[in-house]
Write an enzyme that holds these catalytic residues in place. Structure first.
Site, PDB file in Angstrom:
ATOM      1  N   HIS A  47       0.529  -1.365   0.432  1.00  0.00           N
ATOM      2  CA  HIS A  47      -0.020  -0.209   0.579  1.00  0.00           C
ATOM      3  C   HIS A  47       0.713   0.997  -0.126  1.00  0.00           C
ATOM      4  CE1 HIS A  47      -2.739   3.329   1.238  1.00  0.00           C
ATOM      5  NE2 HIS A  47      -2.056   3.519   2.132  1.00  0.00           N
ATOM      6  N   GLU A  75       1.635   6.043  12.868  1.00  0.00           N
ATOM      7  CA  GLU A  75      -0.583   5.224  13.254  1.00  0.00           C
ATOM      8  C   GLU A  75      -0.087   3.793  12.757  1.00  0.00           C
ATOM      9  OE1 GLU A  75      -3.006   7.261  11.648  1.00  0.00           O
ATOM     10  OE2 GLU A  75      -5.151   5.713  11.664  1.00  0.00           O
ATOM     11  N   ASP A  76       0.376   2.831  12.814  1.00  0.00           N
ATOM     12  CA  ASP A  76       0.120   1.797  12.483  1.00  0.00           C
ATOM     13  C   ASP A  76       1.321   0.501  13.007  1.00  0.00           C
ATOM     14  OD1 ASP A  76      -2.483   2.532  10.970  1.00  0.00           O
ATOM     15  OD2 ASP A  76      -1.513   1.981   9.344  1.00  0.00           O
ATOM     16  N   ASP A 137      -2.944   8.273  -1.735  1.00  0.00           N
ATOM     17  CA  ASP A 137      -3.417   7.371  -0.373  1.00  0.00           C
ATOM     18  C   ASP A 137      -4.684   6.922  -0.864  1.00  0.00           C
ATOM     19  OD1 ASP A 137      -3.189   5.183   2.145  1.00  0.00           O
ATOM     20  OD2 ASP A 137      -4.058   7.307   3.834  1.00  0.00           O
ATOM     21  N   ASP A 258     -17.787  15.201 -27.608  1.00  0.00           N
ATOM     22  CA  ASP A 258     -15.468  15.394 -26.747  1.00  0.00           C
ATOM     23  C   ASP A 258     -15.546  14.399 -26.250  1.00  0.00           C
ATOM     24  OD1 ASP A 258     -16.769  14.884 -24.218  1.00  0.00           O
ATOM     25  OD2 ASP A 258     -15.255  17.147 -23.518  1.00  0.00           O
TER      26      ASP A 258
HETATM   27 MN    MN Z   1      -2.421   4.727   4.312  1.00  0.00          MN
END
Ligand code: MN
Length: 491
Positions: A47, A75-76, A137, A258
């Site tokens: 990710h 954070e993780d 993200d 278009d």
């Molecule tokens: Mn993320």
């Protein structure tokens, strides 16, 4: 994809980039996320790597790409922000701190919407780079939504469509907006998405050969005219934008002029007009479909020449839109504010229309978002997301207002007191009513009555900005406002 793919993209865009730094950030993130999996079952590092890749493809600088690689670390994982700072410096750490704060939002419904907006605006005011990483993200999360439960999928997609995409649009990031919208559209309206996707794919497949011939013939003609063209490429329309157009035209694809478009990139403005001449000599233009957005840019600053022409090839006649622009116009249209952080610094400042808006948002969130109510959301949406016009004071200062703004909105944008004492207005030297809708490029002069005690509640009928409406309401709220007292005195 692998770290090598990312390094290749970075190197391609900027041969001088510090690739070792990018690799070090990847190793750091990989070690920190070791053992973690995404809902899809893939290693978590996929990710942040994909996030960094999106940022690299936007040709952003290494600081932002490094922040993309590390954005979920504090954070993780057990690794702290202080450790990130020690290893990668203050600048990277401060962007990541901003993303972490944007973090997880637990509210539901309207409150969630507002809390989201509030956090986005806070991040804005601090550092736009936070938003750039957040967009990347979110885009990757949208692209991998399939692994999540249906309800969650829908919520994230809708939120992206309602908050992220409009903000990207407002920051001139046309490409990011299109990608966010398409990735969300797939989950907010799955059936319509399938329909539009198939429609576009089949149309392009049928016309692909003809389009290549048209490209070749046009290039030959440019060559014969001695015109240097950097690039001519097929523009594939984003699905959500095609969908919105189809809805306007009763789902009749033949009315979307278009759908087939060729983009021509040339060196300078003179060449843009020269190229238009060549195109018109070769192909017959459709009346009323020639647009000079170079001399008259769209309110969002977009510049290009557009023309739709008939191209007879192989017994078929295609209608094709040509979009002619310089490289700089192209980058502004695709990347908007993000172009400011490109490797190849143009030495330009962030265009003032973005700066004004960001400042406005910073003020807005301080003053109101804390106690915002449901009914205020519509005005907020108008302030934040609507297309803007640019109007001038008699001294030549530029003000950026929503598309339907009136002299009242203008007066309050100049100064609260100018609004409160507003008695009339001139647009381009003509005396006009206060309810007149302003147009892009108008010069607006406010006539002041020094003795005026305050705004009229009637003005609410034709004022649109949050700023103007708050002031007018504040005066109207109490029966003892100076305005009323003044009226009573006059009787
Ligand atoms: Mn993320």
């Amino acid at each position: 994809m692998t770290i090598e793919d990312l390094l290749n993209t970075v190197k391609q865009n900027n041969p001088q980039a510090d690739l070792e730094l990018v690799r070090r950030a990847y190793d750091f993130a990989e070690a920190a996320h070791q053992g973690q999996l995404r809902v899809s079952g893939e290693p978590y590092i996929t990710h942040p790597l994909a996030t960094a890749q999106i940022l690299a493809e936007m040709r952003l600088d290494t600081t932002i790409i490094v922040a993309g690689l590390l954005h979920d670390v504090p954070e993780d994982t057990p690794v702290t922000l202080a450790e990130v700072k020690k290893n990668f410096g203050e600048d990277v750490a401060s962007i990541i701190a901003g993303i972490t704060k944007l973090g997880k939002i637990k509210y539901r419904g309207v409150t969630r919407y507002l809390e989201n907006l509030r956090k986005m605006f806070l991040a804005f005011a601090k550092d736009i780079r936070i938003i750039l990483v957040k967009f990347a993200d979110r885009l990757h999360n949208l692209q991998t939504l399939g692994a999540l439960p249906e309800k969650k999928r829908y919520r994230i997609a809708l939120e992206s469509l309602e908050i992220y995409a409009p903000i990207a649009a407002r920051l001139g990031m046309g490409e990011m907006r299109g990608r966010l919208e398409d990735a969300s559209f797939k989950y907010t309206q799955p059936e319509d998405y399938q329909w539009v996707e198939r429609l576009e794919r089949e149309t392009y497949r049928q016309k692909e050969e003809a389009l290549e011939k048209i490209k070749k013939l046009t290039l030959q003609e440019f060559g014969a005219a001695g015109l240097k063209v950097q690039k001519i490429q097929t523009r594939v329309k984003h699905l959500y934008s095609l969908y919105k157009k189809l809805l306007i035209h009763e789902k009749d694809v033949s009315k979307v002029h278009d759908l087939m478009a060729l983009r021509v990139i040339v060196d300078d403005i003179a060449d843009c007009y020269a190229a238009l001449g060549v195109v018109h000599k070769l192909w017959r233009p459709i009346k009323g479909r020639i647009k000079d957005y170079i001399a008259q840019p769209k309110p969002n600053g977009y510049q290009s020449l557009h023309t739709t022409v008939f191209c007879p090839v192989d017994k078929d006649v295609l209608t094709v839109e040509f979009q002619i622009r310089t490289q700089q116009m192209h980058e502004d249209a695709e990347y908007g504010i993000a172009a400011h952080w490109h490797y190849t610094e143009r030495g330009s400042k962030i265009p003032s229309r973005y700066v004004t808006w960001v400042k406005e948002l910073a003020g807005l969130q301080k003053e109101m978002l804390a106690e915002l109510k449901l009914k205020d959301i519509e005005t907020l949406k108008i302030d934040v997301f609507q297309n803007r016009i640019f109007v001038f004071t008699p001294k030549g200062d530029v003000l950026d207002l929503p598309e339907n703004a009136t002299p009242i909105d203008f007066a309050y944008a100049v100064h609260t007191e100018i609004g409160n004492k507003c008695a009339g207005a001139r647009i381009n030297d003509q005396l006009v009513g206060l309810d007149t809708t302003l147009k892009n490029g108008d010069i607006v002069e406010i006539i002041i009555d020094k003795n005026r005690q305050g705004p009229s509640p009637d003005w609410l009928k034709f004022s649109h900005t949050h700023m103007a409406r708050t002031q007018i309401k504040a005066h109207a709220r109490s029966p003892l406002t100076s305005w009323l007292k003044n009226r009573i005195k006059k009787r």
